[in-house]
Enzyme design. Structure first.
Site, short mmCIF file in Angstrom:
data_model
loop_
_atom_site.label_atom_id
_atom_site.label_comp_id
_atom_site.label_asym_id
_atom_site.label_seq_id
_atom_site.Cartn_x
_atom_site.Cartn_y
_atom_site.Cartn_z
N GLU A 19 0.53 -1.07 -0.19
CA GLU A 19 0.33 -0.13 0.05
C GLU A 19 1.00 1.46 -0.15
OE1 GLU A 19 -3.94 -1.46 2.22
OE2 GLU A 19 -2.31 -1.24 3.15
N CYS A 49 3.21 8.52 1.73
CA CYS A 49 3.80 7.38 2.26
C CYS A 49 4.50 6.39 1.89
CB CYS A 49 2.58 6.72 3.66
SG CYS A 49 3.63 5.74 4.44
N CYS A 56 5.55 -7.10 7.41
CA CYS A 56 6.31 -6.21 8.70
C CYS A 56 6.58 -8.23 9.34
CB CYS A 56 6.04 -5.49 8.57
SG CYS A 56 7.31 -5.68 10.19
N CYS A 60 4.93 -4.72 15.57
CA CYS A 60 4.56 -3.74 17.22
C CYS A 60 2.94 -4.51 17.12
CB CYS A 60 5.07 -2.66 16.19
SG CYS A 60 6.69 -2.22 16.04
N CYS A 63 0.36 -2.73 15.53
CA CYS A 63 0.00 -2.43 14.61
C CYS A 63 -0.59 -3.57 13.03
CB CYS A 63 1.76 -2.75 13.80
SG CYS A 63 2.22 -2.71 12.23
N GLU A 108 9.61 -3.03 7.01
CA GLU A 108 11.10 -2.30 7.69
C GLU A 108 11.56 -1.64 7.22
OE1 GLU A 108 13.12 -0.42 9.49
OE2 GLU A 108 12.11 -1.33 11.74
N SER A 162 10.64 5.00 15.51
CA SER A 162 9.83 4.46 15.66
C SER A 162 10.33 4.72 17.69
CB SER A 162 8.98 3.64 14.92
OG SER A 162 7.72 3.39 14.80
N LEU A 163 9.56 5.59 18.35
CA LEU A 163 9.71 5.23 19.56
C LEU A 163 8.08 4.83 19.89
CD1 LEU A 163 12.21 5.38 21.80
CD2 LEU A 163 10.84 7.71 22.15
N ASN A 240 -5.03 4.51 16.13
CA ASN A 240 -5.69 4.56 15.35
C ASN A 240 -6.43 2.63 15.56
OD1 ASN A 240 -5.41 6.48 14.18
ND2 ASN A 240 -3.01 5.58 12.87
N CYS A 283 -0.79 5.26 10.23
CA CYS A 283 0.38 4.39 10.80
C CYS A 283 -0.15 3.80 11.60
CB CYS A 283 1.16 5.68 12.08
SG CYS A 283 2.66 5.28 12.56
S1 SF4 Z 1 4.11 -0.66 13.56
FE1 SF4 Z 1 5.95 -1.09 11.28
S2 SF4 Z 1 8.57 -1.66 11.47
FE2 SF4 Z 1 6.08 -2.33 13.37
S3 SF4 Z 1 4.88 -3.89 12.48
FE3 SF4 Z 1 4.30 -2.55 12.06
S4 SF4 Z 1 5.45 -1.56 9.51
FE4 SF4 Z 1 6.75 -3.30 10.94
#
Ligand code: SF4
Length: 307
Positions: A19, A49, A56, A60, A63, A108, A162-163, A240, A283
């Site tokens: 995407e 973006c 990935c 995370c 996500c 990533e 990405s903290l 989100n 995000c």
């Molecule tokens: S936030 Fe980014 S690095 Fe983390 S799982 Fe999602 S796509 Fe991967």
């Protein structure tokens, strides 16, 4: 065209897709670099973006893309091709219209390092885009950051980390990658990047209700990012909601209070408007959402959703 658009872009094999998102008014993640002076000219603030992998592996917990797992790396041509396809669709003239790229889509980038940097080279050297208008976001892959620090400034994009947590305990829960490369290792690697004049490192911070949005955590975040010789800013993103992910949205009051506390600690802090929320393109939410996107192919028309 004042709408956020999400595209599914087919890979060379056509069997998988990633995407790409066009945000005509930017994502407000670039304040402080001069782009806000162009607010009256929406195209001049547009942001694309870009994805770097199909799925990935980083996992995370907040996500949606993580749910796919890693399916494959994109080639350099597929990464750069997303940008070229969207620029073409919007008839953007590189050099006349100012467009920001953020490598913050699916995947990533630093786990597909060679293809990612080869794509950047193509975009800079062949397409004429400026690396100073590109930002790559990493979850904190230390060997990748160390390689990135050695890239020449003529092609090196800006860096975002990405903290997403105020300390290692919380970060290891939210981002298991932190168990391998904890915050100090990431910060040490970041300190090795030689910044250009006026360049800052961005720290992305997703606010999860009750988990990472507590007032006292703002001070911890300030302590983490305040390093001598490291100009930094913090981009706050209210989480989100996504199907099947058990976090809560932060309240508007908690978000603003967090931002104010960071500012009170002397940290530049901005709230990114999640313009793509209604198409699951904000995000951490890029995952195949076929119903709300469209394949870029000749003659196909992407869905458009007001943001
Ligand atoms: S936030 Fe980014 S690095 Fe983390 S799982 Fe999602 S796509 Fe991967």
């Amino acid at each position: 065209m004042d709408v956020t658009e999400g595209y599914l872009v087919a890979g060379v094999a056509g069997a998988d897709t990633v995407e790409t998102v066009w945000m005509p008014e930017g994502d407000e993640g670039e304040h402080g670099d001069g782009s806000e002076q162009d607010e009256s000219k929406s195209r001049n603030r547009a942001t694309i973006c870009v994805s770097s992998q199909v799925g990935c592996a980083v996992n995370c917990q907040f996500c949606l893309t993580a749910r796919l797992g890693l399916q494959r790396n994109l080639t350099a041509g597929e990464i750069a091709g997303q940008v070229i396809a969207v620029l073409d669709r919007h008839a953007v003239e590189v050099g006349r219209n100012r467009v920001n790229l953020v490598f913050m889509g699916m995947g990533e980038p630093f786990l597909n390092y060679d293809n990612f940097m080869a794509a950047v080279r193509l975009l800079v050297e062949e397409a004429g885009l400026s690396p100073q208008r590109m930002t790559v976001s990493t979850s904190g892959i230390v060997p990748g950051i160390e390689r990135f620090a050695k890239e020449p400034k003529e092609i090196r994009p800006k860096l975002a980390i990405s903290l997403n947590a105020p300390n290692d305990a919380v970060r290891s829960e939210v981002m298991p990658v932190n168990r391998k490369w904890p915050i100090k290792a990431v910060m040490d690697a970041v300190s090795g990047v030689k910044l250009r004049p006026r360049e800052r490192v961005t720290f992305e911070y997703v606010l999860l209700g009750g988990v990472t949005d507590r007032p006292e955590q703002a001070r911890e975040v300030a302590r983490l990012v305040r390093r001598p010789g490291l100009p930094a800013k913090v981009n706050l993103i209210a989480w989100n909601p996504g199907p099947g992910i058990e976090y809560a949205m932060p309240s508007a009051e908690a978000v603003e209070s967090f931002r104010q506390r960071l500012m009170g600690e002397g940290i530049a802090a901005y709230l990114r408007k999640p313009r793509g929320r209604d198409i699951y393109a904000a995000c951490g939410q890029l995952k195949r959402t076929v119903e709300s996107s469209a394949l870029i192919e000749s003659g196909s028309t992407p869905d458009q959703h007001r943001s």
